[in-house]
Design a protein around this motif. Structure first.
Motif, PDB file in Angstrom:
ATOM      1  N   PRO A  33      30.779  32.329  33.414  1.00 48.25           N
ATOM      2  CA  PRO A  33      30.581  33.341  32.372  1.00 48.25           C
ATOM      3  C   PRO A  33      30.920  34.760  32.814  1.00 48.25           C
ATOM      4  O   PRO A  33      31.051  35.652  31.970  1.00 48.25           O
ATOM      5  N   SER A  34      31.060  34.984  34.112  1.00 53.95           N
ATOM      6  CA  SER A  34      31.442  36.319  34.596  1.00 53.95           C
ATOM      7  C   SER A  34      32.953  36.499  34.681  1.00 53.95           C
ATOM      8  O   SER A  34      33.435  37.608  34.937  1.00 53.95           O
ATOM      9  N   ALA A  35      33.713  35.411  34.461  1.00 48.84           N
ATOM     10  CA  ALA A  35      35.171  35.481  34.568  1.00 48.84           C
ATOM     11  C   ALA A  35      35.767  36.049  33.279  1.00 48.84           C
ATOM     12  O   ALA A  35      35.433  35.607  32.181  1.00 48.84           O
ATOM     13  N   HIS A  37      38.477  35.807  31.432  1.00 47.67           N
ATOM     14  CA  HIS A  37      39.666  35.121  30.932  1.00 47.67           C
ATOM     15  C   HIS A  37      39.260  34.060  29.913  1.00 47.67           C
ATOM     16  O   HIS A  37      38.072  33.920  29.583  1.00 47.67           O
ATOM     17  N   TRP A  38      40.248  33.283  29.450  1.00 52.25           N
ATOM     18  CA  TRP A  38      40.018  32.347  28.340  1.00 52.25           C
ATOM     19  C   TRP A  38      38.959  31.295  28.650  1.00 52.25           C
ATOM     20  O   TRP A  38      38.298  30.785  27.732  1.00 52.25           O
ATOM     21  N   ALA A  39      38.766  30.957  29.927  1.00 53.31           N
ATOM     22  CA  ALA A  39      37.759  29.943  30.260  1.00 53.31           C
ATOM     23  C   ALA A  39      36.362  30.539  30.409  1.00 53.31           C
ATOM     24  O   ALA A  39      35.365  29.865  30.149  1.00 53.31           O
ATOM     25  N   GLY A  40      36.307  31.812  30.806  1.00 52.25           N
ATOM     26  CA  GLY A  40      35.005  32.425  31.032  1.00 52.25           C
ATOM     27  C   GLY A  40      34.404  33.103  29.820  1.00 52.25           C
ATOM     28  O   GLY A  40      33.198  33.036  29.587  1.00 52.25           O
ATOM     29  N   ASN A  41      35.258  33.741  29.004  1.00 48.10           N
ATOM     30  CA  ASN A  41      34.745  34.525  27.867  1.00 48.10           C
ATOM     31  C   ASN A  41      33.911  33.710  26.872  1.00 48.10           C
ATOM     32  O   ASN A  41      32.833  34.147  26.460  1.00 48.10           O
ATOM     33  N   PRO A  42      34.384  32.511  26.456  1.00 45.70           N
ATOM     34  CA  PRO A  42      33.571  31.745  25.508  1.00 45.70           C
ATOM     35  C   PRO A  42      32.244  31.302  26.096  1.00 45.70           C
ATOM     36  O   PRO A  42      31.235  31.194  25.381  1.00 45.70           O
ATOM     37  N   VAL A  43      32.202  31.058  27.406  1.00 45.13           N
ATOM     38  CA  VAL A  43      30.952  30.646  28.054  1.00 45.13           C
ATOM     39  C   VAL A  43      29.968  31.804  28.055  1.00 45.13           C
ATOM     40  O   VAL A  43      28.764  31.622  27.790  1.00 45.13           O
ATOM     41  N   LYS A  44      30.476  33.003  28.337  1.00 48.16           N
ATOM     42  CA  LYS A  44      29.604  34.176  28.299  1.00 48.16           C
ATOM     43  C   LYS A  44      29.033  34.373  26.899  1.00 48.16           C
ATOM     44  O   LYS A  44      27.849  34.704  26.721  1.00 48.16           O
ATOM     45  N   GLU A  45      29.873  34.171  25.902  1.00 48.85           N
ATOM     46  CA  GLU A  45      29.414  34.319  24.513  1.00 48.85           C
ATOM     47  C   GLU A  45      28.290  33.327  24.200  1.00 48.85           C
ATOM     48  O   GLU A  45      27.285  33.689  23.576  1.00 48.85           O
ATOM     49  N   LYS A  46      28.436  32.091  24.646  1.00 48.70           N
ATOM     50  CA  LYS A  46      27.406  31.069  24.408  1.00 48.70           C
ATOM     51  C   LYS A  46      26.123  31.399  25.173  1.00 48.70           C
ATOM     52  O   LYS A  46      25.014  31.167  24.682  1.00 48.70           O
ATOM     53  N   LEU A  47      26.288  31.946  26.379  1.00 44.20           N
ATOM     54  CA  LEU A  47      25.124  32.330  27.180  1.00 44.20           C
ATOM     55  C   LEU A  47      24.344  33.444  26.487  1.00 44.20           C
ATOM     56  O   LEU A  47      23.102  33.395  26.411  1.00 44.20           O
ATOM     57  N   MET A  48      25.051  34.428  25.969  1.00 43.51           N
ATOM     58  CA  MET A  48      24.378  35.537  25.294  1.00 43.51           C
ATOM     59  C   MET A  48      23.720  35.069  23.994  1.00 43.51           C
ATOM     60  O   MET A  48      22.664  35.582  23.604  1.00 43.51           O
ATOM     61  N   ASN A  49      24.334  34.096  23.321  1.00 43.92           N
ATOM     62  CA  ASN A  49      23.721  33.548  22.116  1.00 43.92           C
ATOM     63  C   ASN A  49      22.419  32.832  22.457  1.00 43.92           C
ATOM     64  O   ASN A  49      21.418  32.955  21.729  1.00 43.92           O
ATOM     65  N   ALA A  50      22.422  32.094  23.568  1.00 42.06           N
ATOM     66  CA  ALA A  50      21.197  31.417  24.009  1.00 42.06           C
ATOM     67  C   ALA A  50      20.106  32.431  24.321  1.00 42.06           C
ATOM     68  O   ALA A  50      18.928  32.236  23.987  1.00 42.06           O
ATOM     69  N   ARG A  51      20.480  33.524  24.944  1.00 41.28           N
ATOM     70  CA  ARG A  51      19.509  34.579  25.269  1.00 41.28           C
ATOM     71  C   ARG A  51      18.899  35.150  23.984  1.00 41.28           C
ATOM     72  O   ARG A  51      17.693  35.411  23.914  1.00 41.28           O
ATOM     73  N   LYS A  52      19.725  35.310  22.965  1.00 35.07           N
ATOM     74  CA  LYS A  52      19.240  35.830  21.686  1.00 35.07           C
ATOM     75  C   LYS A  52      18.302  34.829  21.009  1.00 35.07           C
ATOM     76  O   LYS A  52      17.306  35.209  20.377  1.00 35.07           O
TER      77      LYS A  52
END
Length: 371
Positions: A33-35, A37-52
């Protein structure tokens, strides 16, 4: 009916909806999620959604949620983290004698580093007095930590009242809500807490994931140092798989926490047990101020483990340990001053989302038949 599970306070099954939410993170969402690029950005988005999703259940901001490996780590981060960061303010901590070991077993370690600890005992219902806590405050008190509900007997503590006291005296306040989140409504502002602990496997998420609510402005020292993950408070690449599971579980809990279907079933269970055993059964904990799913009872002049040994199809837990014929009450029942001849027969039944009336009736049949 072969087996019945009534040990939801120990651990819950993972909800099918949670498993479904997690599955893509075993295959498609593998990026860091810290990367950037195309592989990291969607994971970061999902992580932030989980936090919310976690934040929405607690009624706080997403950036006040720190993912951890579970309730024990969150408790350690709260106590040790706050103590290490605020040594200049004082070293006195107030807690209770009936906290979970994830709180109590930290205290000797902190005492070695100069902490002083005052422990408040409960009444016979397992409930703490806010007045006792306020009386224990000293000039160098920096932290109060009191569990939201007791994991053994289910008694709910007067957290909002304690929170007002802590706020009045400008003392940080932490509550271990591992057993409460998902069972009763939680609003961190109404409770006046600065830190709050969640354990995922208590609310249908996997084991190995939890969270610490940390109010903005409350400063703690990280336990794990490294890169700047979790707002610099917990280094290490985030476990997005499990965080997403916790997020989904919290979303589900928010939908049904105000429509509690377990309380009537728990009350039915208790009513039927009383009809079977009469004066031979005693309720532990507060009769009304309690978790809606928890029923801790004592079968007088019997040994809880022997009862469960006679019903191996039933998964639940006892409130005492038997060693070579000697019965040792749980520390919680001891602190509640439950007499040994009563407390040795303690059994905790904890119901959950998938408990049915048919299962309760089956357990009642087993008790009639075997006890």
């Amino acid at each position: 009916m072969d087996n019945v599970y009534l040990d939801y306070n120990a651990s819950t099954p993972i909800a099918p909806e949670v498993i479904e939410e997690m599955n893509p993170f075993l295959t498609d969402y593998y990026g860091n999620p810290s990367a950037l690029h195309w592989a990291g950005n969607p994971v970061k988005e999902k992580l932030m959604n989980a936090r919310k999703q976690v934040a929405d259940l607690l009624h706080c901001s997403a950036d006040e949620v720190i993912f951890t490996s579970g309730g024990s780590e969150a408790n350690n981060l709260a106590l040790k983290g706050y103590f290490f960061q605020n040594l200049q303010k004082g070293k006195h901590i107030i807690t209770s004698t009936i906290e979970h070991p994830a709180i109590l077993n930290q205290l000797p370690f902190l005492e070695q580093l100069g902490a002083t600890v005052t422990m408040i005992a409960p009444d016979r219902y397992g409930r703490l007095s806010p007045a006792d806590i306020e009386s224990a405050i000293q000039p160098d008190t920096i932290l109060i930590t009191i569990m939201h509900s007791n994991n053994e007997v289910g008694t709910l503590q007067p957290i909002a009242e304690i929170g007002k006291i802590a706020k009045k005296h400008a003392i940080a306040f932490h509550t271990d809500a591992s057993q409460s989140v998902g069972k009763v409504p939680i609003n961190v502002d109404q409770l006046d807490v600065d830190m709050l602990t969640i354990a995922g496997h208590k609310l249908y998420a996997p084991k190995g994931i939890g969270a610490l609510y940390l109010r903005k402005g409350t400063e703690i020292e990280p336990l794990i140092h490294g890169a700047g993950h979790e707002y610099g408070l917990r280094a290490g690449t985030e476990n997005t798989l499990l965080a997403v599971g916790l997020g989904k579980a919290c979303e589900m809990a928010k939908e049904d926490v105000n429509d509690n279907k377990l309380e009537p079933l728990t009350k039915y269970f208790w009513k039927q047990l009383r009809e079977i055993f009469g004066n031979g059964i005693v309720l532990n904990g507060h009769e009304e101020k309690r978790l809606p799913n928890t029923l801790n009872v004592c079968f007088t002049n019997k040994i809880g483990q022997e009862i469960l040994d006679s019903i191996p199809m039933l998964a639940t837990s006892t409130g005492s340990a038997c060693h070579a014929g000697n019965v040792e009450l749980s520390p919680v029942l001891k602190e509640m001053r439950v007499p040994e001849h009563i407390g040795m027969g303690a059994i905790r039944f904890s119901l959950g989302r998938y408990t049915t009336k048919e299962e309760i009736d089956q357990v009642l049949h087993w008790f009639k038949e075997r006890i």
